[in-house]
Enzyme design. Structure first.
Site, PDB file in Angstrom:
ATOM      1  N   ARG B 225       0.858  -1.186   0.000  1.00  0.00           N
ATOM      2  CA  ARG B 225       0.000   0.000   0.000  1.00  0.00           C
ATOM      3  C   ARG B 225       0.893   1.234   0.000  1.00  0.00           C
ATOM      4  O   ARG B 225       1.964   1.225   0.608  1.00  0.00           O
ATOM      5  CB  ARG B 225      -0.894   0.026   1.251  1.00  0.00           C
ATOM      6  CG  ARG B 225      -2.011  -0.994   1.254  1.00  0.00           C
ATOM      7  CD  ARG B 225      -3.108  -0.661   0.237  1.00  0.00           C
ATOM      8  NE  ARG B 225      -4.223  -1.604   0.285  1.00  0.00           N
ATOM      9  CZ  ARG B 225      -4.382  -2.627  -0.574  1.00  0.00           C
ATOM     10  NH1 ARG B 225      -3.506  -2.831  -1.538  1.00  0.00           N
ATOM     11  NH2 ARG B 225      -5.441  -3.414  -0.458  1.00  0.00           N
ATOM     12  N   HIS B 273      -0.708   0.365  -9.949  1.00  0.00           N
ATOM     13  CA  HIS B 273      -1.353  -0.614  -9.036  1.00  0.00           C
ATOM     14  C   HIS B 273      -1.826  -1.842  -9.825  1.00  0.00           C
ATOM     15  O   HIS B 273      -3.017  -2.179  -9.822  1.00  0.00           O
ATOM     16  CB  HIS B 273      -2.521   0.027  -8.271  1.00  0.00           C
ATOM     17  CG  HIS B 273      -2.854  -0.739  -7.014  1.00  0.00           C
ATOM     18  ND1 HIS B 273      -3.326  -0.151  -5.867  1.00  0.00           N
ATOM     19  CD2 HIS B 273      -2.753  -2.064  -6.726  1.00  0.00           C
ATOM     20  CE1 HIS B 273      -3.513  -1.073  -4.935  1.00  0.00           C
ATOM     21  NE2 HIS B 273      -3.182  -2.245  -5.435  1.00  0.00           N
TER      22      HIS B 273
END
Lengths: 310, 310
Positions: B225, B273
């Site tokens: 993250r 991502h």
């Protein structure tokens, strides 16, 4: 090791300043020297692309060590009969090959090259994930290097095929062999990785006919020798859309000549014959171990079969 | 599966047109529908970043399935007490993570980015091979994803360290655990890969203090993250020369805002991502198996420990 062992060294790379002290340190009882015309007879030659004169003059050799995995350059010379030619049988090369090929396979499959181009132009965008079942990887050549590469690729859950001259069994790899099964191997593969030795049988093996057998959207990775690929046929197969592209580390002429189409083709990635470099310290240690074994009357791995060509 | 099982679906990605028919096909006896405010009570919720209202209104849930590996977004919501939250425990993600990380590790170690730049400018030149003993790889987080990544990297003969909250044992990996051993882990690593869950304890774990512990010439790969990394500290560590660079797939704000320094830094590679995408068909199959198991009174893997946060 007796003091009588004499070793002569010769390399087209002119790297004797590092190799000779290294060999001497690994074989303290031996006499290691740079080959020159007319020098005394040696027991072992350690060479890379040696001059024909060395092979002609050195009549007392017990073995010739090739400081690389490929012996195709040596096989073009007149070799003294009955003297074994011994190649490095790994010496840190297989892990480098596994790295190079996995990097190229993953980069193509995951489109990381495309993502980098997107990001470089400030674009945040997704591509539809591909299914690895659609990307079977075929490895041509299942020697020490090919087997390691096939197993490394299989770790990433790709279907993996292998092809070799004689029958082989590699866990997790669907193995094909011989000329009769080459087409079936190609038809079962989308990414093909060439790790073959260069012999008269394998010269130009990736040509218009064989590339056409690969699955549509195929991809070629050549880490063996430039002469395995027919350059014009590879370019035509990519430009026709049958193949998606190629990653090439080796070329018919090296350095790759200026102006060759491979330099600037948008779907071809090239590197300067760096997929697996000879690691000097590991190679010297291996050669020293093998000389000690031969002096002790033992056999060693990596002995070339001249009839087979590798 | 009895006909009484009702499943409500809600995703911030608005992808119900593919997920709902998929879930319905995998659970033929169930009633699968898109969640809307005020709809009847369901037995199971399948969600990605659901609205708080769903969690407040659905009072009869037996379990909530999170359609991703990370539950940090869900953990910020008020969850109904006593209802297990279940995350996907692999579903094709670990192999994608292994691919992404191995590609980044190999690309940096072998300098393939540098070679590509050389070749693009018509330059055929060698770089001195690096020794892999100088590039120990440290994996932060040894869950399903971290363990797979650590083992995949170890295949390429890198020394591999692992760090986890609680003690773990992974073959071929030197394991560290807990806050007390974090510095020793960092000091033993040159490339650090973040695969931690995002919790209050791991938020900003890669900061000026911890990055300074990494070996000189260190490299950061973040696939967890964005909030694990303090952006300014990473940039400062690279610009000071202590770190060689970073490959980042996740960011504090996504898409990465225009003008952020990560977009154009010469030593930072970014991707949008995409390191491990949720594969719909594998995820649906896993959720269907788990619902059948729960209906049969069995326990299932991937149940979140709310106190721990993952």
């Amino acid at each position: 090791m007796t003091t009588s062992v004499r070793i002569t060294y010769s390399s087209a790379d002119q790297d004797e300043a590092s190799w000779i002290p290294g060999l001497q340190a690994a074989l303290p009882g031996a006499e290691v020297s740079l080959w020159q015309p007319g020098v005394p007879q040696a027991d072992y030659a350690v060479v890379w692309k040696p001059p024909q004169q060395l092979l002609d003059e050195q009549r007392g050799l017990k073995a010739i060590f090739n400081t690389g995995a490929g012996v195709d350059a040596m096989m073009k010379l007149r070799l003294p009969s009955g003297v074994p030619v011994i190649r490095l049988d790994d010496a840190g090369m297989s892990v480098q090959m596994a790295e190079y090929v996995c990097h190229a396979v993953i980069r193509h499959f995951r489109e990381f090259d495309g993502y980098e181009a997107d990001m470089a132009s400030g674009k945040w965008s997704f591509r539809k994930p591909r299914s690895r079942i659609d990307y079977p990887v075929g490895v041509l050549g299942l020697g020490v290097l090919g087997e390691r590469v096939a197993k490394a690729v299989a770790q990433f859950d790709f279907p993996v095929n292998g092809w070799s001259r004689s029958p082989k069994t590699v866990e997790g790899v669907q193995c094909f062999h011989g000329a009769a099964q080459l087409d079936a191997f190609l038809a079962a593969s989308r990414i093909v990785v060439c790790l073959l030795p260069l012999t008269p049988e394998t010269d130009s093996i990736l040509n218009a006919r064989t590339l056409a057998q690969l699955r549509p959207g195929g991809y070629v990775i050549n880490v063996a020798r430039g002469a395995h690929v027919v350059d014009a046929d590879l370019l035509a197969a990519i430009d026709s859309g049958h193949l998606a592209g190629a990653t090439l580390d080796v070329f018919r002429v090296e350095p790759l000549p200026k102006g060759h189409a491979f330099w600037s083709h948008p779907h071809i990635t090239i590197t300067p014959h760096t997929s697996a470099r000879t690691l000097r310290s590991e190679s010297i240690a291996q050669i020293a171990r093998k000389i000690a074994a031969l002096q002790g009357g033992q056999t060693v791995a990596g002995t070339v079969d001249a009839a087979r060509g590798y």
